[in-house]
Design a protein around this motif. Structure first.
Motif, PDB file in Angstrom:
ATOM      1  N   ILE A 118       0.866  -1.184   0.000  1.00 42.81           N
ATOM      2  CA  ILE A 118       0.000   0.000   0.000  1.00 42.81           C
ATOM      3  C   ILE A 118       0.906   1.239   0.000  1.00 42.81           C
ATOM      4  O   ILE A 118       1.918   1.263   0.704  1.00 42.81           O
ATOM      5  CB  ILE A 118      -0.879   0.014   1.270  1.00 42.81           C
ATOM      6  CG1 ILE A 118      -1.656  -1.294   1.424  1.00 42.81           C
ATOM      7  CG2 ILE A 118      -1.770   1.231   1.329  1.00 42.81           C
ATOM      8  CD1 ILE A 118      -2.900  -1.440   0.654  1.00 42.81           C
ATOM      9  N   VAL A 119       0.546   2.247  -0.772  1.00 42.93           N
ATOM     10  CA  VAL A 119       1.484   3.353  -1.023  1.00 42.93           C
ATOM     11  C   VAL A 119       1.960   4.062   0.249  1.00 42.93           C
ATOM     12  O   VAL A 119       3.144   4.385   0.376  1.00 42.93           O
ATOM     13  CB  VAL A 119       0.909   4.358  -2.061  1.00 42.93           C
ATOM     14  CG1 VAL A 119      -0.360   5.027  -1.595  1.00 42.93           C
ATOM     15  CG2 VAL A 119       1.951   5.390  -2.451  1.00 42.93           C
ATOM     16  N   ASP A 120       1.070   4.290   1.210  1.00 40.59           N
ATOM     17  CA  ASP A 120       1.517   5.013   2.407  1.00 40.59           C
ATOM     18  C   ASP A 120       2.525   4.186   3.197  1.00 40.59           C
ATOM     19  O   ASP A 120       3.559   4.690   3.656  1.00 40.59           O
ATOM     20  CB  ASP A 120       0.333   5.473   3.279  1.00 40.59           C
ATOM     21  CG  ASP A 120      -0.744   4.422   3.428  1.00 40.59           C
ATOM     22  OD1 ASP A 120      -0.698   3.399   2.722  1.00 40.59           O
ATOM     23  OD2 ASP A 120      -1.645   4.602   4.269  1.00 40.59           O
ATOM     24  N   SER A 121       2.244   2.894   3.307  1.00 45.19           N
ATOM     25  CA  SER A 121       3.193   2.057   4.035  1.00 45.19           C
ATOM     26  C   SER A 121       4.484   1.893   3.223  1.00 45.19           C
ATOM     27  O   SER A 121       5.577   1.756   3.782  1.00 45.19           O
ATOM     28  CB  SER A 121       2.497   0.746   4.392  1.00 45.19           C
ATOM     29  OG  SER A 121       3.173  -0.352   3.909  1.00 45.19           O
ATOM     30  N   ALA A 122       4.364   1.977   1.893  1.00 44.09           N
ATOM     31  CA  ALA A 122       5.574   1.889   1.053  1.00 44.09           C
ATOM     32  C   ALA A 122       6.499   3.081   1.331  1.00 44.09           C
ATOM     33  O   ALA A 122       7.722   2.929   1.375  1.00 44.09           O
ATOM     34  CB  ALA A 122       5.195   1.840  -0.418  1.00 44.09           C
ATOM     35  N   VAL A 123       5.910   4.260   1.523  1.00 44.02           N
ATOM     36  CA  VAL A 123       6.732   5.443   1.810  1.00 44.02           C
ATOM     37  C   VAL A 123       7.430   5.267   3.166  1.00 44.02           C
ATOM     38  O   VAL A 123       8.628   5.515   3.312  1.00 44.02           O
ATOM     39  CB  VAL A 123       5.869   6.729   1.809  1.00 44.02           C
ATOM     40  CG1 VAL A 123       6.674   7.935   2.267  1.00 44.02           C
ATOM     41  CG2 VAL A 123       5.311   6.981   0.413  1.00 44.02           C
ATOM     42  N   TYR A 124       6.670   4.783   4.141  1.00 42.37           N
ATOM     43  CA  TYR A 124       7.234   4.565   5.483  1.00 42.37           C
ATOM     44  C   TYR A 124       8.419   3.604   5.413  1.00 42.37           C
ATOM     45  O   TYR A 124       9.505   3.875   5.911  1.00 42.37           O
ATOM     46  CB  TYR A 124       6.128   4.006   6.387  1.00 42.37           C
ATOM     47  CG  TYR A 124       6.563   3.753   7.803  1.00 42.37           C
ATOM     48  CD1 TYR A 124       6.712   4.806   8.707  1.00 42.37           C
ATOM     49  CD2 TYR A 124       6.830   2.455   8.250  1.00 42.37           C
ATOM     50  CE1 TYR A 124       7.115   4.574  10.015  1.00 42.37           C
ATOM     51  CE2 TYR A 124       7.229   2.212   9.545  1.00 42.37           C
ATOM     52  CZ  TYR A 124       7.371   3.275  10.429  1.00 42.37           C
ATOM     53  OH  TYR A 124       7.777   3.051  11.715  1.00 42.37           O
ATOM     54  N   ARG A 125       8.188   2.493   4.722  1.00 42.96           N
ATOM     55  CA  ARG A 125       9.259   1.487   4.645  1.00 42.96           C
ATOM     56  C   ARG A 125      10.424   1.963   3.787  1.00 42.96           C
ATOM     57  O   ARG A 125      11.572   1.602   4.029  1.00 42.96           O
ATOM     58  CB  ARG A 125       8.699   0.160   4.128  1.00 42.96           C
ATOM     59  CG  ARG A 125       7.656  -0.396   5.072  1.00 42.96           C
ATOM     60  CD  ARG A 125       7.313  -1.815   4.764  1.00 42.96           C
ATOM     61  NE  ARG A 125       8.379  -2.755   5.132  1.00 42.96           N
ATOM     62  CZ  ARG A 125       8.354  -4.051   4.859  1.00 42.96           C
ATOM     63  NH1 ARG A 125       7.334  -4.554   4.196  1.00 42.96           N
ATOM     64  NH2 ARG A 125       9.335  -4.834   5.224  1.00 42.96           N
ATOM     65  N   LEU A 126      10.108   2.801   2.787  1.00 43.22           N
ATOM     66  CA  LEU A 126      11.174   3.345   1.937  1.00 43.22           C
ATOM     67  C   LEU A 126      12.163   4.149   2.779  1.00 43.22           C
ATOM     68  O   LEU A 126      13.375   4.083   2.566  1.00 43.22           O
ATOM     69  CB  LEU A 126      10.543   4.241   0.860  1.00 43.22           C
ATOM     70  CG  LEU A 126      11.475   4.887  -0.146  1.00 43.22           C
ATOM     71  CD1 LEU A 126      12.124   3.834  -1.035  1.00 43.22           C
ATOM     72  CD2 LEU A 126      10.713   5.879  -1.024  1.00 43.22           C
ATOM     73  N   PHE A 127      11.639   4.894   3.766  1.00 48.92           N
ATOM     74  CA  PHE A 127      12.529   5.698   4.601  1.00 48.92           C
ATOM     75  C   PHE A 127      13.238   4.868   5.667  1.00 48.92           C
ATOM     76  O   PHE A 127      14.357   5.163   6.042  1.00 48.92           O
ATOM     77  CB  PHE A 127      11.762   6.868   5.233  1.00 48.92           C
ATOM     78  CG  PHE A 127      11.609   8.004   4.254  1.00 48.92           C
ATOM     79  CD1 PHE A 127      12.607   8.948   4.096  1.00 48.92           C
ATOM     80  CD2 PHE A 127      10.496   8.089   3.425  1.00 48.92           C
ATOM     81  CE1 PHE A 127      12.500   9.968   3.154  1.00 48.92           C
ATOM     82  CE2 PHE A 127      10.377   9.099   2.487  1.00 48.92           C
ATOM     83  CZ  PHE A 127      11.389  10.039   2.350  1.00 48.92           C
ATOM     84  N   ARG A 128      12.576   3.817   6.137  1.00 54.33           N
ATOM     85  CA  ARG A 128      13.174   3.030   7.224  1.00 54.33           C
ATOM     86  C   ARG A 128      14.085   1.914   6.734  1.00 54.33           C
ATOM     87  O   ARG A 128      15.086   1.594   7.352  1.00 54.33           O
ATOM     88  CB  ARG A 128      12.081   2.428   8.097  1.00 54.33           C
ATOM     89  CG  ARG A 128      11.374   3.468   8.918  1.00 54.33           C
ATOM     90  CD  ARG A 128      10.405   2.826   9.862  1.00 54.33           C
ATOM     91  NE  ARG A 128      11.076   2.109  10.936  1.00 54.33           N
ATOM     92  CZ  ARG A 128      11.291   2.619  12.145  1.00 54.33           C
ATOM     93  NH1 ARG A 128      10.891   3.839  12.411  1.00 54.33           N
ATOM     94  NH2 ARG A 128      11.888   1.910  13.074  1.00 54.33           N
ATOM     95  N   GLU A 129      13.679   1.284   5.618  1.00 54.39           N
ATOM     96  CA  GLU A 129      14.451   0.131   5.137  1.00 54.39           C
ATOM     97  C   GLU A 129      14.438   0.104   3.607  1.00 54.39           C
ATOM     98  O   GLU A 129      13.882  -0.814   2.991  1.00 54.39           O
ATOM     99  CB  GLU A 129      13.907  -1.184   5.730  1.00 54.39           C
ATOM    100  CG  GLU A 129      12.393  -1.209   5.820  1.00 54.39           C
ATOM    101  CD  GLU A 129      11.803  -2.473   6.425  1.00 54.39           C
ATOM    102  OE1 GLU A 129      12.536  -3.442   6.684  1.00 54.39           O
ATOM    103  OE2 GLU A 129      10.579  -2.493   6.611  1.00 54.39           O
ATOM    104  N   PRO A 130      15.066   1.116   2.983  1.00 53.06           N
ATOM    105  CA  PRO A 130      15.004   1.233   1.528  1.00 53.06           C
ATOM    106  C   PRO A 130      15.582   0.023   0.799  1.00 53.06           C
ATOM    107  O   PRO A 130      15.236  -0.240  -0.352  1.00 53.06           O
ATOM    108  CB  PRO A 130      15.835   2.490   1.230  1.00 53.06           C
ATOM    109  CG  PRO A 130      16.674   2.710   2.438  1.00 53.06           C
ATOM    110  CD  PRO A 130      15.904   2.162   3.591  1.00 53.06           C
ATOM    111  N   GLU A 131      16.420  -0.712   1.505  1.00 54.09           N
ATOM    112  CA  GLU A 131      17.080  -1.862   0.870  1.00 54.09           C
ATOM    113  C   GLU A 131      16.101  -2.977   0.504  1.00 54.09           C
ATOM    114  O   GLU A 131      16.452  -3.883  -0.255  1.00 54.09           O
ATOM    115  CB  GLU A 131      18.206  -2.398   1.765  1.00 54.09           C
ATOM    116  CG  GLU A 131      17.772  -3.037   3.077  1.00 54.09           C
ATOM    117  CD  GLU A 131      17.474  -2.028   4.199  1.00 54.09           C
ATOM    118  OE1 GLU A 131      17.525  -0.822   3.960  1.00 54.09           O
ATOM    119  OE2 GLU A 131      17.169  -2.492   5.321  1.00 54.09           O
ATOM    120  N   ILE A 132      14.863  -2.923   1.004  1.00 59.33           N
ATOM    121  CA  ILE A 132      13.919  -4.012   0.667  1.00 59.33           C
ATOM    122  C   ILE A 132      13.376  -3.871  -0.756  1.00 59.33           C
ATOM    123  O   ILE A 132      12.787  -4.788  -1.289  1.00 59.33           O
ATOM    124  CB  ILE A 132      12.736  -4.118   1.665  1.00 59.33           C
ATOM    125  CG1 ILE A 132      11.829  -2.878   1.566  1.00 59.33           C
ATOM    126  CG2 ILE A 132      13.224  -4.366   3.092  1.00 59.33           C
ATOM    127  CD1 ILE A 132      10.504  -3.042   2.321  1.00 59.33           C
TER     128      ILE A 132
END
Ligand code: GGG
Length: 354
Positions: free
Chosen positions: A224-238
């Motif tokens: 989901i896009v909002d959670s994607a942004v969150y994870r992008l900042f916390r763990e971009p390597e995924i």
């Protein structure tokens, strides 16, 4: 993905600097292409007009001469555009129009960190594959008066055809990368019809008969896009390849650029099936326009990506290596990366490494 143009003797490239620092960074990209010598077909440059400034002079942000000339070119480089944030009668964003006119349906934005790059996080190596022709960018907006004040509406278009072809582009790109993973970005928990169609169509791409199992080794994830942004900042390597409808892709790729130090580093191409237009992800940056300090690296990398899509990998590799060395050494950097160098000095440093 490569277009079959590598065997050509010359390369006709439309140059559209457009507005603001586009006029400073596109000449730098041109100089780098010229310096490649016999590693690419001899480039022939065609200067072309578009943008807000052109609109203020002649009433048309995308003169038809520009579109006609581009149709005779093999590729193009676009700088940046300064569309106003208010509605201006007769004005329409030329870059949005161009992507549609030339059916450049994919905006491909690789975001990768270079070790020791100032402000950058170490583990980012992803590509945002943004659908480029529909979503809210069809720009069908309406405003009507009601008894409680004005009411504005916009149409969001998602089609199976566009979702399927952007899905194929994402899977093709993933196939050429070590991790071979595609993450579909959507918000179908709320927009179950439009984002639902996008998600379902991209998911179905590997099973299409014409694909013939070619994507069987590509792992599919979704977020989901909002959670994607969150994870992008916390763990971009995924993330490896992220495929998204137009608006989410636009926002995600700017956000991802923050992880690698500066928007001034991130290239893109607008790609169709037979034409490719390089374009730095950054905008026209009116705050630094004319100061000679715009970072030319995103435009230079966009030229490399344009070449890569056309199959000119030797030239593309040379540019990418030279840019990486300049960033890694960290001695000649523009202010957005914490340096004090001018656009011309960064260009000279890249040319020296080439
Ligand atoms: N090179 C990317 C760029 O110009 N970004 C600013 C942007 O997207 N502007 C849209 C517009 O001004 O029409």
């Amino acid at each position: 993905r490569q277009m079959a143009t590598a065997a050509r003797q010359s390369l006709k490239i439309g140059l559209i600097p457009a507005d603001g620092i586009g006029k400073e960074v596109i000449p730098a990209a041109k100089a780098v292409l010229e310096a490649l010598g016999s590693d690419i077909p001899k480039p022939e440059f065609v200067p072309l007009l578009a943008g807000w400034e052109v609109f203020t002079r002649g009433g048309n942000a995308l003169p038809h001469e520009t579109v006609d000339a581009l149709k005779e070119c093999d590729a193009a480089l676009f700088g940046a555009v300064s569309s106003p944030t208010r509605r201006v009668t007769g004005y329409s964003s030329p870059i949005v129009q161009l992507r549609k006119e030339l059916d450049l349906y994919a905006n491909v934005r690789p975001v990768a960190s270079v070790a020791a790059n100032p402000g950058g996080k170490p583990d980012v190596d992803l590509v945002v594959v943004r659908e480029n022709t529909e979503c809210l960018y069809v720009k069908q907006e309406q405003i009507t008066p009601t008894e409680n004040g004005r009411e504005a509406r916009a149409i969001r278009l998602i089609t199976e055809r566009a979702s399927s072809r952007i899905g194929k582009m994402a899977f093709d790109i993933a196939l050429g990368r070590p991790r071979k993973q595609v993450t579909i970005i959507h918000k179908s928990n709320v927009l179950s019809v439009t984002d639902g169609l996008f998600r379902e169509t991209v998911r179905a791409v590997p099973a299409l008969p014409e694909i013939n199992g070619a994507y069987d080794n590509v792992k599919i994830e979704e977020q989901i896009v909002d959670s994607a942004v969150y994870r992008l900042f916390r763990e971009p390597e995924i993330y490896d390849v992220m495929v998204a409808p137009n608006l989410y892709g636009d926002i995600l790729s700017d956000a991802a650029a923050a992880l690698v130090g500066s928007l001034g580093l991130v290239p893109s191409v607008n790609a169709g099936d037979s034409f490719v237009m390089g374009e730095p992800v950054h905008g026209s940056a009116p705050d630094i326009e004319g100061k000679g300090i715009a970072n030319p690296l995103a435009a230079i990398r966009s030229a490399a990506l344009m070449l890569r899509f056309q199959g000119h990998t030797v030239g593309a590799d040379r540019i990418d290596r030279a840019v990486e060395q300049v960033i890694r050494e960290g001695e000649v950097l523009t202010p957005d990366l914490g340096g004090t160098s001018k656009t011309q000095e960064v260009l000279d440093a890249v040319l020296k490494k080439l």
